[in-house]
Write an enzyme that holds these catalytic residues in place. Structure first.
Site, mmCIF file in Angstrom:
data_model
loop_
_atom_site.group_PDB
_atom_site.id
_atom_site.type_symbol
_atom_site.label_atom_id
_atom_site.label_comp_id
_atom_site.label_asym_id
_atom_site.label_seq_id
_atom_site.Cartn_x
_atom_site.Cartn_y
_atom_site.Cartn_z
ATOM 1 N N LYS A 244 0.888 -1.164 0.000
ATOM 2 C CA LYS A 244 0.000 0.000 0.000
ATOM 3 C C LYS A 244 0.924 1.212 0.000
ATOM 4 O O LYS A 244 1.334 1.711 1.057
ATOM 5 C CB LYS A 244 -0.903 -0.040 1.240
HETATM 6 N N1 PPE Z 1 -7.993 -1.616 -2.732
HETATM 7 C C1 PPE Z 1 -7.428 -0.385 -2.713
HETATM 8 C C2 PPE Z 1 -6.768 0.102 -3.949
HETATM 9 C C3 PPE Z 1 -7.474 0.366 -1.535
HETATM 10 O O1 PPE Z 1 -6.915 1.572 -1.519
HETATM 11 C C4 PPE Z 1 -8.133 -0.138 -0.398
HETATM 12 C C5 PPE Z 1 -8.219 0.669 0.861
HETATM 13 C C6 PPE Z 1 -8.702 -1.431 -0.471
HETATM 14 C C7 PPE Z 1 -8.596 -2.134 -1.651
HETATM 15 C C8 PPE Z 1 -9.352 -2.077 0.714
HETATM 16 O O2 PPE Z 1 -8.377 -2.458 1.662
HETATM 17 P P1 PPE Z 1 -8.711 -2.551 3.239
HETATM 18 O O3 PPE Z 1 -8.882 -1.162 3.718
HETATM 19 O O4 PPE Z 1 -7.514 -3.236 3.808
HETATM 20 O O5 PPE Z 1 -9.948 -3.361 3.347
HETATM 21 N N2 PPE Z 1 -8.244 2.052 0.687
HETATM 22 C C9 PPE Z 1 -7.957 2.902 1.818
HETATM 23 C C10 PPE Z 1 -7.677 4.321 1.420
HETATM 24 C C11 PPE Z 1 -8.745 5.082 0.747
HETATM 25 C C12 PPE Z 1 -8.347 6.532 0.537
HETATM 26 O O6 PPE Z 1 -9.036 7.225 -0.236
HETATM 27 O O7 PPE Z 1 -7.384 6.992 1.156
HETATM 28 C C13 PPE Z 1 -8.999 2.768 2.913
HETATM 29 O O8 PPE Z 1 -10.099 2.284 2.683
HETATM 30 O O9 PPE Z 1 -8.674 3.127 4.049
#
Ligand code: PPE
Length: 304
Positions: A156
């Site tokens: 990330k």
């Molecule tokens: N895919 C992406 C590309 C992504 O950024 C997130 C989280 C997820 C999947 C889901 O991952 P998880 O949070 O572990 O379930 N995106 C984060 C950031 C969003 C933002 O705009 O900043 C979030 O949801 O916190």
């Protein structure tokens, strides 16, 4: 509300957490970060959802980018708890970030110091106030998710989101809430900040983690909740057109939680409302983060 920020091991007032313009991260996107939610639960008070899984992913992201974090996972977890506690917020979004600071100019980040911060703030429904109940309208993005040999999608990393921003901006400019990215060979991947799920004939399908997606922690939680509710979950390669004939679609993410999708490219999904499987999973999720029932040990209470 502006809360104190944990910055390189010390708390500083919100307005003082500043970095220099020559910080490597500004020029080259060299950061790794997390997004974590803390909830005010009935049984456990303020509690952080899957804190150790998030901090483990942050450590993994740093490792992938040869970034030596000055703090180990346990120290980051303690700092996050302290930052939430100090904010006094009962529901909050936690943003830990590590980035390359000022050192040498140029692409090579190895000689730039690593700085670490944890910020806590309030963040309501990510995809709009009605999204969780009524669902959102989305489009398939014309920008692909990056290929597996382009960037490590398990990380990330800040730079990943320059691609995500293109997807999100196109969606917004076109009047949609979000875009769904495809892999470079045309299979479903994920949203700009969410993982994607498809429901058809009572079975749940979701792109597998070898399709350049971020392995979401909400995604893995939802897979577990679904399986424990007796719903079959299949991970794999899903053709784009399955979107248009799905019974239900939803996104998962820390910010988005479990958000129903009511249309894609102006195809109505199901009856254009939140579907029953989506609703069931939302309720199972809320039982943990609102009630504080915690059969999986996913909650870290902030006090005690
Ligand atoms: N895919 C992406 C590309 C992504 O950024 C997130 C989280 C997820 C999947 C889901 O991952 P998880 O949070 O572990 O379930 N995106 C984060 C950031 C969003 C933002 O705009 O900043 C979030 O949801 O916190």
């Amino acid at each position: 509300m502006e809360h104190d920020i944990w910055f390189n091991g010390k708390f500083v007032p919100f307005k003082d957490a500043k970095i220099h313009i020559l910080s490597h991260v500004i020029h080259y996107g060299s950061s790794v970060f997390e997004g974590i939610r803390a909830y005010s639960t009935e049984k456990k008070g303020t509690a952080i959802f899957r804190l150790s899984e998030h901090m483990r992913r942050m450590v993994d992201s740093a490792t992938l980018y040869r970034m030596q974090l000055p703090y180990d996972q346990a120290a980051l977890e303690r700092a996050a708890i302290q930052t939430v506690s100090r904010s006094g917020l009962s529901d909050s979004y936690i943003r830990p970030i590590a980035f390359r600071g000022v050192g040498e100019m140029g692409v090579n980040p190895l000689n730039n110091p690593v700085e670490t911060a944890i910020v806590v703030f309030e963040w309501g429904p990510y995809l709009g106030p009605d999204a969780l109940e009524y669902g959102i309208d989305v489009q398939v993005a014309s920008w692909n998710r990056f290929a597996p040999n382009t960037l490590p999608s398990l990380a990330k990393a800040g730079g990943n989101y320059i691609n995500a921003s293109l997807v999100k901006m196109d969606a917004v400019v076109n009047g949609y809430k979000e875009g769904i990215m495809l892999t470079t060979d045309g299979y479903l991947a994920e949203g700009s900040g969410e993982n994607l799920f498809v429901v058809r004939d009572g079975t749940i399908y979701t792109p597998s983690t070898n399709l350049s997606i971020l392995p979401g922690i909400t995604r893995s939680s939802v897979i577990q909740l679904a399986e424990d509710a007796g719903i079959t979950v299949k991970e794999g390669r899903i053709p784009r057109e399955v979107l248009y004939i799905a019974d239900e679609l939803f996104f998962t993410g820390t910010a988005a939680e479990i958000t129903p999708i009511r249309s894609v490219d102006k195809y109505t999904i199901g009856n254009g409302k939140r579907g029953p499987v989506t609703h069931k999973l939302q309720k199972a999720f809320l039982d943990i983060v609102e009630r504080g029932n915690d059969p999986y040990g996913w909650l870290t209470p902030v006090s005690g």
